[in-house]
Design a protein around this motif. Structure first.
Motif, PDB file in Angstrom:
ATOM      1  N   ALA A 211       0.746  -1.172  -0.028  1.00  0.00           N
ATOM      2  CA  ALA A 211      -0.130   0.040  -0.083  1.00  0.00           C
ATOM      3  C   ALA A 211       0.824   1.231   0.047  1.00  0.00           C
ATOM      4  O   ALA A 211       0.347   2.324  -0.681  1.00  0.00           O
ATOM      5  N   VAL A 212       2.002   1.146   0.482  1.00  0.00           N
ATOM      6  CA  VAL A 212       2.887   2.519   0.872  1.00  0.00           C
ATOM      7  C   VAL A 212       4.005   2.577  -0.081  1.00  0.00           C
ATOM      8  O   VAL A 212       4.389   3.778  -0.074  1.00  0.00           O
ATOM      9  N   VAL A 213       4.484   1.553  -0.531  1.00  0.00           N
ATOM     10  CA  VAL A 213       5.835   1.653  -1.318  1.00  0.00           C
ATOM     11  C   VAL A 213       5.217   1.484  -2.841  1.00  0.00           C
ATOM     12  O   VAL A 213       5.001   0.407  -3.271  1.00  0.00           O
ATOM     13  N   PRO A 214       5.616   2.543  -3.612  1.00  0.00           N
ATOM     14  CA  PRO A 214       5.304   2.338  -5.012  1.00  0.00           C
ATOM     15  C   PRO A 214       6.253   2.168  -5.866  1.00  0.00           C
ATOM     16  O   PRO A 214       6.380   2.185  -7.118  1.00  0.00           O
ATOM     17  N   ILE A 215       7.350   1.557  -5.346  1.00  0.00           N
ATOM     18  CA  ILE A 215       8.499   1.391  -6.351  1.00  0.00           C
ATOM     19  C   ILE A 215       8.457  -0.115  -6.876  1.00  0.00           C
ATOM     20  O   ILE A 215       7.711  -0.848  -6.257  1.00  0.00           O
ATOM     21  N   ALA A 216       8.590  -0.330  -8.363  1.00  0.00           N
ATOM     22  CA  ALA A 216       8.323  -1.514  -8.851  1.00  0.00           C
ATOM     23  C   ALA A 216       9.206  -2.621  -8.298  1.00  0.00           C
ATOM     24  O   ALA A 216      10.398  -2.312  -8.132  1.00  0.00           O
ATOM     25  N   LEU A 217       8.600  -3.614  -8.221  1.00  0.00           N
ATOM     26  CA  LEU A 217       9.179  -4.756  -7.832  1.00  0.00           C
ATOM     27  C   LEU A 217       9.315  -4.848  -6.447  1.00  0.00           C
ATOM     28  O   LEU A 217       9.677  -6.226  -5.875  1.00  0.00           O
ATOM     29  N   ALA A 218       9.183  -3.762  -5.721  1.00  0.00           N
ATOM     30  CA  ALA A 218       9.328  -3.843  -4.434  1.00  0.00           C
ATOM     31  C   ALA A 218       8.680  -4.525  -3.536  1.00  0.00           C
ATOM     32  O   ALA A 218       9.022  -5.369  -2.710  1.00  0.00           O
ATOM     33  N   ASP A 219       7.270  -4.420  -4.053  1.00  0.00           N
ATOM     34  CA  ASP A 219       6.205  -5.268  -3.352  1.00  0.00           C
ATOM     35  C   ASP A 219       6.248  -6.804  -3.699  1.00  0.00           C
ATOM     36  O   ASP A 219       6.005  -7.519  -2.832  1.00  0.00           O
ATOM     37  N   VAL A 220       6.802  -7.076  -4.848  1.00  0.00           N
ATOM     38  CA  VAL A 220       7.126  -8.604  -5.156  1.00  0.00           C
ATOM     39  C   VAL A 220       8.167  -9.219  -4.218  1.00  0.00           C
ATOM     40  O   VAL A 220       7.965 -10.341  -3.773  1.00  0.00           O
ATOM     41  N   VAL A 221       9.334  -8.571  -4.119  1.00  0.00           N
ATOM     42  CA  VAL A 221      10.329  -8.771  -3.388  1.00  0.00           C
ATOM     43  C   VAL A 221      10.044  -8.920  -1.878  1.00  0.00           C
ATOM     44  O   VAL A 221      10.122 -10.082  -1.096  1.00  0.00           O
ATOM     45  N   THR A 222       9.235  -7.909  -1.451  1.00  0.00           N
ATOM     46  CA  THR A 222       8.736  -8.021  -0.063  1.00  0.00           C
ATOM     47  C   THR A 222       7.762  -9.089   0.159  1.00  0.00           C
ATOM     48  O   THR A 222       7.931 -10.040   1.312  1.00  0.00           O
ATOM     49  N   ALA A 223       6.887  -9.549  -0.798  1.00  0.00           N
ATOM     50  CA  ALA A 223       5.758 -10.701  -0.677  1.00  0.00           C
ATOM     51  C   ALA A 223       6.668 -12.072  -0.595  1.00  0.00           C
ATOM     52  O   ALA A 223       6.270 -12.810   0.163  1.00  0.00           O
ATOM     53  N   LEU A 224       7.605 -12.113  -1.341  1.00  0.00           N
ATOM     54  CA  LEU A 224       8.184 -13.267  -1.585  1.00  0.00           C
ATOM     55  C   LEU A 224       9.066 -13.467  -0.331  1.00  0.00           C
ATOM     56  O   LEU A 224       9.099 -14.701   0.170  1.00  0.00           O
ATOM     57  N   THR A 225       9.926 -12.740   0.133  1.00  0.00           N
ATOM     58  CA  THR A 225      10.576 -12.650   1.437  1.00  0.00           C
ATOM     59  C   THR A 225       9.619 -12.949   2.711  1.00  0.00           C
ATOM     60  O   THR A 225      10.128 -13.942   3.598  1.00  0.00           O
ATOM     61  N   ALA A 226       8.594 -12.189   2.626  1.00  0.00           N
ATOM     62  CA  ALA A 226       7.773 -12.444   3.921  1.00  0.00           C
ATOM     63  C   ALA A 226       7.210 -13.813   3.877  1.00  0.00           C
ATOM     64  O   ALA A 226       6.918 -14.421   4.804  1.00  0.00           O
ATOM     65  N   ASN A 227       6.930 -14.382   2.688  1.00  0.00           N
ATOM     66  CA  ASN A 227       6.074 -15.730   2.671  1.00  0.00           C
ATOM     67  C   ASN A 227       6.996 -16.653   2.921  1.00  0.00           C
ATOM     68  O   ASN A 227       6.879 -17.571   3.667  1.00  0.00           O
ATOM     69  N   ILE A 228       8.698 -16.544   2.530  1.00  0.00           N
ATOM     70  CA  ILE A 228       9.420 -17.651   2.931  1.00  0.00           C
ATOM     71  C   ILE A 228       9.817 -17.547   4.436  1.00  0.00           C
ATOM     72  O   ILE A 228       9.843 -18.653   5.130  1.00  0.00           O
ATOM     73  N   ARG A 229       9.805 -16.464   4.848  1.00  0.00           N
ATOM     74  CA  ARG A 229      10.062 -16.229   6.447  1.00  0.00           C
ATOM     75  C   ARG A 229       9.022 -16.817   7.252  1.00  0.00           C
ATOM     76  O   ARG A 229       9.058 -17.554   8.190  1.00  0.00           O
TER      77      ARG A 229
END
Length: 335
Positions: A211-229
Motif C-alpha cells: 500500500a505505501v511503497v510505489p517502487i516497482a518490484l519492491a512489493d514482489v520482493v517483499t511478498a516473496l521474502t515475507a512468505n518464505i520467512r
C-alpha cells in the motif's frame, strides 16, 4: 465641495440578465467511484516464481555449473597453497589452516541442512501416518503416531504441560478421532495459535508494504521474502526446523500446491470481494492491492499450516482465511 458618500450597509444586490441560468438540479449526477481492479499482482508474481517447476535441463545446467566451479576453485586453491608452501612455508601452512577451517564450516552447514531435511521428513511422515490411521480407523496406528509426536515435542517448554495432560488422558480414548482430537487440544492448540499469529504478521506486512511503497518490484520482493520467512517460522513452530535449502524446498512445495489447486485465484468469493467490494479498493488502487496481497498471504499461510502440521486438521478446526485477514488488517488502513 461635496461630502463623500457614506458606504451603504447591507447586502449587495447584483441584477442578473433575463437569460435563464443553469439550475443545480440540471447538473449531471456525480458518478459512483468505480471499483479498482485489484489483482494482487505482487503475490501472484511471488507465488508464480516460487511455485513454478524447474525443467530438467535447468537442473542439469546449474548442477554442472556448480560442479565445474567447485572443481576449478579446488584446483586453484591446491596450486596456490602448494606453491606458497614451496616459497614461504609459514604462510603456506597458514593458508592451509584457513582453507581447512573453511572446509569444516562448509561441512557443518551441510550437516545442519541435512538435519533440517530429516526433521522435515519426520514431520511429513507423521502427517502421512496420521492420515493413514484416520483412513483405516486403526486405533493402534493412531497410538503409534501419538507416541512419535510426543517424542518430537519432548523437551520443549511450550508443550510440556500439554504432553503431561495428554499422558494422563490418552488411555480414555477408544477411537482414532477422539485420540487425535485430544492430542490437538492438549498439544497442538498452542502451536496452532502461535502459527496463526505468524501468518497474521506476514499478511499485515505484505499489505502495508504494497500500500505505501510505489517502487516497482519492491512489493514482489517483499511478498516473496515475507512468505518464505512465514513458512519457515511455521515449520519451526511445529518442529520441522528448516535450513536455507529446506526452507526454499518447503516454500516451493507450498506454492506449487496452491498453484495446482487454484487457491490463488482472485476471482473467488473471498478475494474477489476484497478486490472490488471494499471502500479501500474504491478509494485507492494501492490500498486495494495491499488488501488482496494480504489475503493471498493468509491463504499461503493456511496452506503452510496444512503442510507443516504433524496431524491433519480435524473437522471444522481448520483456520479460516477470512478470519485471519480480518484480524491481521484490522486498524491497518483505518476502520
Amino acid at each position: 465641495m461635496s461630502k463623500p458618500e457614506t458606504p451603504r450597509k447591507g447586502p449587495v444586490l447584483i441584477e442578473l440578465d433575463d437569460t435563464p441560468g443553469v439550475s443545480p438540479a440540471d447538473a449531471p449526477p456525480v458518478p459512483d467511484i468505480a471499483a479498482v481492479d485489484a489483482t494482487g499482482a505482487a503475490m501472484q508474481g511471488a507465488i508464480g516464481f516460487a511455485g513454478r517447476k524447474g525443467s530438467r535441463l535447468a537442473r542439469w545446467f546449474w548442477s554442472l555449473l556448480l560442479a565445474i566451479t567447485g572443481f576449478v576453485l579446488s584446483v586453484a586453491a591446491h596450486d596456490f597453497i602448494t606453491g606458497l608452501i614451496a616459497r614461504q612455508p609459514v604462510l603456506g601452512y597458514a593458508a592451509l589452516g584457513l582453507v581447512a577451517a573453511f572446509t569444516l564450516v562448509l561441512l557443518a552447514i551441510a550437516l545442519k541442512e541435512w538435519v533440517a531435511f530429516v526433521r522435515l521428513r519426520r514431520v511429513d511422515g507423521l502427517h502421512r501416518a496420521a492420515e493413514a490411521a484416520i483412513a483405516h480407523g486403526d486405533l493402534a496406528e493412531a497410538r503409534g503416531v501419538v507416541t512419535k509426536l510426543k517424542g518430537l515435542y519432548r523437551g520443549r517448554d511450550d508443550t510440556r504441560w500439554g504432553l503431561e495432560r495428554l499422558a494422563e488422558r490418552e488411555t480414555d480414548a477408544f477411537d482414532v478421532d477422539t485420540l487425535f482430537a485430544l492430542t490437538e487440544r492438549e498439544v497442538l492448540a498452542p502451536l496452532d495459535a502461535a502459527a496463526v499469529k505468524e501468518i497474521e504478521a506476514a499478511a499485515r506486512q505484505v499489505a502495508m508494504v504494497t500500500a505505501v511503497v510505489p517502487i516497482a518490484l519492491a512489493d514482489v520482493v517483499t511478498a516473496l521474502t515475507a512468505n518464505i520467512r512465514m513458512i519457515r517460522r511455521v515449520a519451526d513452530i511445529y518442529g520441522g526446523r528448516s535450513g536455507v535449502l529446506g526452507g526454499w524446498r518447503l516454500t516451493r512445495a507450498v506454492m506449487a500446491h496452491l498453484v495446482a489447486t487454484g487457491a490463488v485465484a482472485v476471482g473467488d468469493d473471498l478475494i474477489g470481494s476484497l478486490a472490488g467490494g471494499g471502500m479501500l479498493s474504491k478509494l485507492s488502487r494501492r490500498f486495494g492491492e495491499g488488501v488482496v496481497n494480504g489475503a493471498l498471504t493468509a491463504r499461503v499461510g493456511v496452506a503452510a499450516l496444512e503442510v507443516c502440521r504433524p496431524l491433519p486438521f480435524g473437522p471444522k478446526k481448520r483456520p479460516g482465511v477470512s478470519g485471519i485477514v480480518k484480524r491481521a488488517l484490522t486498524g491497518l488502513f483505518g476502520k
